[in-house]
Design a protein around this motif. Structure first.
Motif, PDB file in Angstrom:
ATOM      1  N   PHE A 223      37.201  44.510  32.599  1.00 39.81           N
ATOM      2  CA  PHE A 223      38.377  44.134  31.811  1.00 39.81           C
ATOM      3  C   PHE A 223      39.199  45.356  31.447  1.00 39.81           C
ATOM      4  O   PHE A 223      40.427  45.306  31.461  1.00 39.81           O
ATOM      5  CB  PHE A 223      37.947  43.385  30.555  1.00 39.81           C
ATOM      6  CG  PHE A 223      37.249  42.127  30.887  1.00 39.81           C
ATOM      7  CD1 PHE A 223      37.958  41.066  31.406  1.00 39.81           C
ATOM      8  CD2 PHE A 223      35.887  42.028  30.763  1.00 39.81           C
ATOM      9  CE1 PHE A 223      37.319  39.913  31.782  1.00 39.81           C
ATOM     10  CE2 PHE A 223      35.234  40.878  31.131  1.00 39.81           C
ATOM     11  CZ  PHE A 223      35.956  39.820  31.641  1.00 39.81           C
TER      12      PHE A 223
ATOM     13  N   THR B 266      41.415  46.146  34.378  1.00 44.50           N
ATOM     14  CA  THR B 266      42.535  45.223  34.524  1.00 44.50           C
ATOM     15  C   THR B 266      43.565  45.408  33.415  1.00 44.50           C
ATOM     16  O   THR B 266      44.769  45.487  33.675  1.00 44.50           O
ATOM     17  CB  THR B 266      42.018  43.784  34.473  1.00 44.50           C
ATOM     18  OG1 THR B 266      40.844  43.704  35.258  1.00 44.50           O
ATOM     19  CG2 THR B 266      43.050  42.823  34.986  1.00 44.50           C
TER      20      THR B 266
ATOM     21  N   ILE C 218      47.305  37.937  30.790  1.00 46.87           N
ATOM     22  CA  ILE C 218      46.134  38.410  31.524  1.00 46.87           C
ATOM     23  C   ILE C 218      44.848  38.032  30.800  1.00 46.87           C
ATOM     24  O   ILE C 218      43.866  37.643  31.420  1.00 46.87           O
ATOM     25  CB  ILE C 218      46.223  39.942  31.719  1.00 46.87           C
ATOM     26  CG1 ILE C 218      47.380  40.264  32.643  1.00 46.87           C
ATOM     27  CG2 ILE C 218      44.948  40.499  32.300  1.00 46.87           C
ATOM     28  CD1 ILE C 218      47.303  39.542  33.965  1.00 46.87           C
TER      29      ILE C 218
ATOM     30  N   LYS D 166      41.901  36.043  32.517  1.00 46.01           N
ATOM     31  CA  LYS D 166      40.646  36.758  32.753  1.00 46.01           C
ATOM     32  C   LYS D 166      39.446  36.100  32.081  1.00 46.01           C
ATOM     33  O   LYS D 166      38.322  36.556  32.256  1.00 46.01           O
ATOM     34  CB  LYS D 166      40.789  38.204  32.251  1.00 46.01           C
ATOM     35  CG  LYS D 166      41.563  39.074  33.204  1.00 46.01           C
ATOM     36  CD  LYS D 166      40.722  39.400  34.408  1.00 46.01           C
ATOM     37  CE  LYS D 166      41.595  39.644  35.620  1.00 46.01           C
ATOM     38  NZ  LYS D 166      40.797  39.858  36.816  1.00 46.01           N
TER      39      LYS D 166
ATOM     40  N   ASP E  64      36.864  35.103  34.475  1.00 39.36           N
ATOM     41  CA  ASP E  64      36.076  36.242  34.952  1.00 39.36           C
ATOM     42  C   ASP E  64      34.993  36.610  33.947  1.00 39.36           C
ATOM     43  O   ASP E  64      33.907  37.038  34.325  1.00 39.36           O
ATOM     44  CB  ASP E  64      36.981  37.465  35.163  1.00 39.36           C
ATOM     45  CG  ASP E  64      37.778  37.357  36.428  1.00 39.36           C
ATOM     46  OD1 ASP E  64      37.764  36.258  37.008  1.00 39.36           O
ATOM     47  OD2 ASP E  64      38.405  38.344  36.830  1.00 39.36           O
TER      48      ASP E  64
END
Lengths: 293, 311
Positions: free
Chosen positions: B185, B188, B235, B239, B242
């Motif tokens: 994370f 990203t 985002i 995310k 994920d």
């Protein structure tokens, strides 16, 4: 997208060879070529059978840690040659990822065409399924399918084929609906061609490049997915091997023989990394509207 | 109240999605063969099989099974775990605190590191600091988390013997799994924060603040960052999936007794009741989280509110 190799400023107009082929991209291209060679010629490259056990020669270190040259990368807990296993693991992982991505692309593209052709209820239903798939992490879907249907090799490729179809379906549907309103499609239909002809001969070639770009985006994702699941012992299972399977099985020998786990891990990392570096680079070059920031 | 209506539409879509997932699970379960075979094995007597059929309600017609299945789920009853004979919900409830602790720690860690490094990179655009930070960011999100976890165990637990590698008994145990999960994370967020900040830093209001003599730290955190927040929050929403997938792996690598490890064990033993309970729970969580992200947009960006009331 901001990447470490794209730091040339807008005023660097004279394009130098270095700017066109940054070092990182060259390295990535070489690695990718190596992976392709290993994938194609695994049978010739592997010095041993990847399943051949030799219990007297267990956990031999690789040559750079004082091992012998008969086993360049050492042996694992059953005396199998790590280099040979690595070579076949790359082949199986790439095979599953290619198969899975291809199936997903075909299903998604077909559903996209169907949705755009029939519109109405069919389109709603397909797009709803796409929304459902997009709302869940695919790992969950894959695990649920494996729990229900078990884990044969072909079945596993089929499950990987579920990945990413919804992106292809959305892309195709959008482009086909747009193309249907354009002159060339209407002209071909007016000449009496069936819809199938318009789609396959006229629209598909037009959207192929978009689909190929999407393919290169999905491919490393499927490799990561396969290696994750195989790592958990739920993907590719012995006697077959894959990079994730090797890593998962080698985990138990970290204290005595770390190379069994770390070498396939490096292979996964370098593979996905090179593909994304090349993918980003190609997209940056193809799309002049992306200013390197 | 137009924003309220927008929210209701989203909620209805979410409920529809959950219903579809539940129904698809039911269909797939019935396609996949008889769960009793998996439970009792092929040596079982017909009486035993009949007993289990009755116990799990598999002797009734399909539509009745579907109705009672939906009714049960609506009341939070996902049935008994096939291998454990305890309610699936009970097993999940026992594992959930472990998952939440690890997930939240990793997420906060990733967010702070990612946003921090992203800002630093944006402020030092095209300087060596920027290159260094962005190279680490690319490394962070390209390293598969199971490989990173094993590398960390090899170095910090086995080689230097600094940190424990399994379980989550103390805060010390949490360091390695949280770093493993958080690194992805951080990478990203750093990328997206950098580009969002670059977008905002050249805007006139930031230049005006500078001309007015606002100190640079305050300018960055007070004037620029809130305006760069929209893409960052997008985002975060994207995310979350994920995070769920990542915790399945990381919990297995570090032997954390959370929902992820429960799921892997359930899949390995083909415990359908438990797998579907976790599947449905995760999908409800994901949909709620996305609704929350949507609500946050409206709260922090007045332009969104205006745009929606016009529609």
């Amino acid at each position: 997208m901001a990447m470490p190799w794209s730091f040339r400023r807008a005023d660097d107009t004279p394009v130098r060879a270095e700017a066109r082929y940054p070092v990182l991209v060259v390295v990535a291209l070489v690695l990718l070529a190596l992976i392709v060679v290993v994938f194609l010629f695994a049978d010739w490259l592997a010095p041993y059978d990847y399943r051949a056990q030799a219990l007297l020669k267990r956990l031999r270190p690789p040559v750079f840690l004082g091992g012998t040259t008969d086993h360049l990368l050492g042996t694992d807990e059953l005396g199998r040659d790590v280099l040979s296993r690595l070579i076949y693991a790359i082949r199986f992982s790439v095979l599953v990822a290619l198969g899975g991505t291809l199936i997903g692309a075909l299903i998604g593209t077909a559903l996209g065409f169907i949705a755009a052709h029939f519109r109405g209820f069919v389109e709603e239903a397909i797009m709803m399924l796409a929304d459902v798939q997009a709302s869940l992490p695919f790992m969950m879907i894959a695990l649920a399918l494996i729990a229900m249907f078990g884990g044969g090799f072909m079945l596993f490729i089929a499950i990987m084929g579920f990945y990413g179809w919804e992106v292809f379906a959305r892309l195709t549907r959008g482009v086909v609906i747009a193309a249907n309103t354009q002159g060339y499609a209407a002209a071909v239909v007016a000449l009496g061609a069936p819809a199938r002809h318009v789609y396959l001969r006229h629209i598909l070639p037009n959207i192929l490049s978009v689909l190929i770009v999407q393919f290169t985006l999905n491919f490393p994702q499927v490799i990561l997915l396969e290696t994750s699941l195989s790592f958990l012992g739920l993907g590719i299972r012995p006697p077959l091997t894959s990079l994730g399977q090797m890593l998962g099985a080698g985990r138990a020998y970290l204290t005595t023989a770390w190379w069994i786990a770390i070498l396939p891990g490096m292979a996964i990392f370098l593979t996905t990394m090179s593909i994304s570096i090349i993918g980003d680079w190609v997209r940056d070059r193809l799309d002049p509207t992306l200013q390197s920031r | 109240m137009m924003p309220g209506r927008h929210f209701l539409v989203k909620l209805a879509r979410g409920l529809l999605t959950v219903w579809l997932i539940v129904t698809l699970t039911f269909v797939a379960l019935n396609l996949s063969g008889d769960p009793i075979d998996a439970l009792v094995g092929d040596q079982a007597s017909p009486e035993l099989i009949a007993h289990y059929r009755e116990k799990f309600g598999l002797d009734r017609p399909l539509w009745q099974q579907y109705v009672s299945y939906i009714a049960g789920i609506a009341q939070g009853d996902f049935g008994l775990s096939l291998s454990d004979q305890r309610p699936a919900v009970e097993l999940i409830a026992g594992a959930l605190p472990h998952t939440l602790r690890l997930g939240l720690t990793a997420f906060v860690l990733g967010l702070i590191l990612g946003v921090g490094f992203g800002i630093v990179a944006a402020l030092n655009r095209n300087r060596p600091v920027d290159r260094l930070v962005m190279s680490f960011a690319v490394l962070g999100f390209s390293l598969p988390n199971f490989f990173l976890g094993i590398l960390l165990i090899l170095l910090f637990s086995l080689h230097w013997r600094l940190l424990p590698s399994s379980g989550d008994a103390t805060a010390l145990h949490l360091i390695l799994p949280a770093v493993t999960l958080g690194t992805h994370f951080a990478g990203t967020f750093a990328r997206f924060t950098r580009s969002a900040m670059l977008e905002v830093l050249n805007k006139q209001y930031v230049v005006a603040a500078r001309a007015k003599g606002v100190p640079s730290l305050r300018r960055v955190l007070w004037h620029a960052l809130p305006n760069a927040a929209i893409p960052i929050i997008t985002i975060i929403g994207l995310k979350l999936g994920d995070l769920v997938a990542g915790s399945i792996i990381v919990e297995t690598v570090f032997a954390v007794p959370g929902v992820g490890r429960l799921l892997v064990n359930a899949v390995t033993s083909r415990d359908f009741a438990l797998v579907q309970a976790i599947l449905i729970m995760v999908s409800v969580t994901m949909i709620l989280a996305n609704l929350a992200v949507d609500a946050i947009y409206t709260l922090i960006d007045p332009r969104m509110r205006a745009a929606r009331s016009e529609n």
